[in-house]
Design an enzyme around this catalytic site. Structure first.
Site, PDB file in Angstrom:
ATOM      1  N   ARG A  21       0.816  -1.224   0.000  1.00  0.00           N
ATOM      2  CA  ARG A  21       0.000   0.000   0.000  1.00  0.00           C
ATOM      3  C   ARG A  21       0.846   1.267   0.000  1.00  0.00           C
ATOM      4  O   ARG A  21       0.408   2.329   0.436  1.00  0.00           O
ATOM      5  CB  ARG A  21      -0.972   0.006   1.185  1.00  0.00           C
ATOM      6  CG  ARG A  21      -2.009  -1.110   1.125  1.00  0.00           C
ATOM      7  CD  ARG A  21      -3.072  -0.942   2.207  1.00  0.00           C
ATOM      8  NE  ARG A  21      -4.094  -1.957   2.086  1.00  0.00           N
ATOM      9  CZ  ARG A  21      -4.048  -3.151   2.654  1.00  0.00           C
ATOM     10  NH1 ARG A  21      -3.000  -3.468   3.395  1.00  0.00           N
ATOM     11  NH2 ARG A  21      -5.037  -4.007   2.505  1.00  0.00           N
ATOM     12  N   GLU A  85       9.398  18.601 -24.804  1.00  0.00           N
ATOM     13  CA  GLU A  85       8.801  18.960 -23.518  1.00  0.00           C
ATOM     14  C   GLU A  85       9.299  20.327 -23.039  1.00  0.00           C
ATOM     15  O   GLU A  85       8.567  21.071 -22.386  1.00  0.00           O
ATOM     16  CB  GLU A  85       9.117  17.889 -22.474  1.00  0.00           C
ATOM     17  CG  GLU A  85       8.453  16.534 -22.719  1.00  0.00           C
ATOM     18  CD  GLU A  85       6.963  16.527 -22.423  1.00  0.00           C
ATOM     19  OE1 GLU A  85       6.414  17.572 -22.002  1.00  0.00           O
ATOM     20  OE2 GLU A  85       6.330  15.466 -22.600  1.00  0.00           O
ATOM     21  N   LYS A 127       7.411  22.978 -13.799  1.00  0.00           N
ATOM     22  CA  LYS A 127       6.525  21.858 -13.502  1.00  0.00           C
ATOM     23  C   LYS A 127       6.255  21.753 -12.007  1.00  0.00           C
ATOM     24  O   LYS A 127       5.114  21.524 -11.584  1.00  0.00           O
ATOM     25  CB  LYS A 127       7.089  20.543 -14.019  1.00  0.00           C
ATOM     26  CG  LYS A 127       6.149  19.381 -13.699  1.00  0.00           C
ATOM     27  CD  LYS A 127       6.221  18.236 -14.648  1.00  0.00           C
ATOM     28  CE  LYS A 127       5.079  17.261 -14.391  1.00  0.00           C
ATOM     29  NZ  LYS A 127       5.203  16.034 -15.188  1.00  0.00           N
ATOM     30  N   GLU A 137      -4.471  17.349 -10.807  1.00  0.00           N
ATOM     31  CA  GLU A 137      -4.982  17.799 -12.107  1.00  0.00           C
ATOM     32  C   GLU A 137      -6.465  18.159 -12.068  1.00  0.00           C
ATOM     33  O   GLU A 137      -7.260  17.740 -12.906  1.00  0.00           O
ATOM     34  CB  GLU A 137      -4.719  16.733 -13.185  1.00  0.00           C
ATOM     35  CG  GLU A 137      -4.684  17.304 -14.582  1.00  0.00           C
ATOM     36  CD  GLU A 137      -4.083  16.341 -15.598  1.00  0.00           C
ATOM     37  OE1 GLU A 137      -4.772  16.026 -16.577  1.00  0.00           O
ATOM     38  OE2 GLU A 137      -2.930  15.920 -15.421  1.00  0.00           O
ATOM     39  N   ARG A 141      -3.026  22.187 -13.552  1.00  0.00           N
ATOM     40  CA  ARG A 141      -2.067  21.195 -14.040  1.00  0.00           C
ATOM     41  C   ARG A 141      -2.389  20.722 -15.462  1.00  0.00           C
ATOM     42  O   ARG A 141      -1.514  20.216 -16.162  1.00  0.00           O
ATOM     43  CB  ARG A 141      -2.025  20.002 -13.073  1.00  0.00           C
ATOM     44  CG  ARG A 141      -0.968  18.966 -13.443  1.00  0.00           C
ATOM     45  CD  ARG A 141      -0.760  17.936 -12.356  1.00  0.00           C
ATOM     46  NE  ARG A 141       0.250  16.962 -12.760  1.00  0.00           N
ATOM     47  CZ  ARG A 141       0.895  16.152 -11.926  1.00  0.00           C
ATOM     48  NH1 ARG A 141       0.643  16.208 -10.621  1.00  0.00           N
ATOM     49  NH2 ARG A 141       1.795  15.302 -12.369  1.00  0.00           N
ATOM     50  N   ASN A 145      -0.443  19.384 -20.295  1.00  0.00           N
ATOM     51  CA  ASN A 145      -0.784  18.434 -21.350  1.00  0.00           C
ATOM     52  C   ASN A 145      -0.784  19.077 -22.739  1.00  0.00           C
ATOM     53  O   ASN A 145      -1.318  18.499 -23.687  1.00  0.00           O
ATOM     54  CB  ASN A 145      -2.165  17.815 -21.076  1.00  0.00           C
ATOM     55  CG  ASN A 145      -2.138  16.909 -19.866  1.00  0.00           C
ATOM     56  OD1 ASN A 145      -1.300  16.013 -19.748  1.00  0.00           O
ATOM     57  ND2 ASN A 145      -3.061  17.140 -18.935  1.00  0.00           N
ATOM     58  N   HIS A 152      -0.522  11.702 -27.530  1.00  0.00           N
ATOM     59  CA  HIS A 152      -0.788  10.398 -26.927  1.00  0.00           C
ATOM     60  C   HIS A 152      -1.575   9.498 -27.879  1.00  0.00           C
ATOM     61  O   HIS A 152      -1.361   8.281 -27.926  1.00  0.00           O
ATOM     62  CB  HIS A 152      -1.552  10.563 -25.612  1.00  0.00           C
ATOM     63  CG  HIS A 152      -0.674  10.937 -24.466  1.00  0.00           C
ATOM     64  ND1 HIS A 152      -1.177  11.228 -23.204  1.00  0.00           N
ATOM     65  CD2 HIS A 152       0.675  11.056 -24.364  1.00  0.00           C
ATOM     66  CE1 HIS A 152      -0.176  11.518 -22.393  1.00  0.00           C
ATOM     67  NE2 HIS A 152       0.952  11.425 -23.073  1.00  0.00           N
ATOM     68  N   HIS A 165       8.256   9.537 -27.562  1.00  0.00           N
ATOM     69  CA  HIS A 165       7.234  10.362 -26.923  1.00  0.00           C
ATOM     70  C   HIS A 165       7.337  11.828 -27.356  1.00  0.00           C
ATOM     71  O   HIS A 165       6.346  12.444 -27.766  1.00  0.00           O
ATOM     72  CB  HIS A 165       7.369  10.255 -25.401  1.00  0.00           C
ATOM     73  CG  HIS A 165       6.470  11.180 -24.645  1.00  0.00           C
ATOM     74  ND1 HIS A 165       5.099  11.024 -24.584  1.00  0.00           N
ATOM     75  CD2 HIS A 165       6.742  12.307 -23.927  1.00  0.00           C
ATOM     76  CE1 HIS A 165       4.569  11.990 -23.858  1.00  0.00           C
ATOM     77  NE2 HIS A 165       5.543  12.781 -23.452  1.00  0.00           N
TER      78      HIS A 165
END
Length: 263
Positions: A21, A85, A127, A137, A141, A145, A152, A165
């Site tokens: 967990r 990025e 960031k 998000e 945030r 994207n 994507h 990517h």
């Protein structure tokens, strides 16, 4: 300890968040994409045939340790892919970073440490600032994207192997810029400036051949930015400022057909 690129970091973080967990873990990113983006912010995810990062958690590392010297180990294509990025951060939040990229392309592509350290430091700071205000998000945030809605989808449709990517995200940013112009949110000169920078860095700005626009639309329909059945895009208003808004599906289809035929 996640020692490697974004995939290693995402997988390690995902396992750390679920084992017992949740156990502590440290990010030690060694690629440009991971140093400026993937290692920061606590998003962990693994890809699914239906879509990018559909399985994942929010789970913060105890520490992110970045050694920019590891970038010297990267093949040129990996370094260039990571630049997408960094361009993203310039468009969404920092016009000075965007200008720095324009002025220091040669040094960056020659792996000059001073230039690389500057863009990594600034990108990571942007960031971290955004994530600290919106960890899960819920709002702000989402600007991170930029370029990722179509990007994507391209990765999904091509099986996560044909493009890196950053290459897919560069195409996604180009598409978002064209959408913004068609919606009269952004002037053509700003989008042209982005186009030039992506090209000068060696990043693609056109869809690869033999990609079906219908498949891209289907993949975008599974994007996490779909709200109430509407697809939302991060769109530029100018270099340094963006907005998130729903875009009519017919306009997306029309622009995608035009974008697909522009070769």
């Amino acid at each position: 300890m996640a020692l490697g690129g974004g995939v290693v970091g995402d997988l390690t973080g995902f396992v750390a968040s679920t084992y017992l967990r949740g156990i502590k873990f440290v990010q030690v990113p060694t690629t440009l994409v991971a140093q400026v983006d993937a290692s920061i912010g606590g998003k962990t995810g693994v890809n699914h045939p239906k879509g990018k990062n559909l399985i994942g958690t929010f789970y913060q590392p105890r520490l992110v340790f970045i050694d920019v010297a590891t970038l010297r180990t990267l093949p040129k294509r990996e370094l260039i892919g990571g630049m997408a990025e960094v361009v993203k951060y310039g468009v969404i939040a920092d016009p000075e970073l965007f200008t720095y990229l324009e002025q220091h392309i040669t040094e960056l592509l020659k792996y000059k440490m001073e230039a690389l350290e500057h863009i990594v430091t600034r990108s990571a700071r942007i960031k971290a600032e955004v994530v600290s205000k919106d960890e899960r998000e819920a709002g702000l945030r989402r600007i991170l994207n930029y370029g990722h809605t179509l990007g994507h989808a391209i990765e999904t449709v091509t099986g996560y192997g044909r493009l890196h990517h950053g290459e897919a995200i560069a195409i996604g940013m180009e598409f978002a810029g064209r959408l913004a112009v068609r919606l009269k949110l952004c002037n053509q000169s700003s989008v042209d400036r982005q186009h030039r920078l992506l090209n000068q860095l060696g990043l693609p700005t056109r869809l690869p051949s033999r990609i079906n626009p219908k498949q891209l639309l289907a993949a975008m329909a599974l994007d996490k930015k779909v709200k109430g059945g509407q697809l939302h895009f991060v769109l530029p208003e100018q270099v340094g400022r963006v907005m998130v808004m729903p875009v009519d599906q017919e306009l997306v289809k029309e622009t995608l057909r035009w974008f697909s035929s522009d070769r």
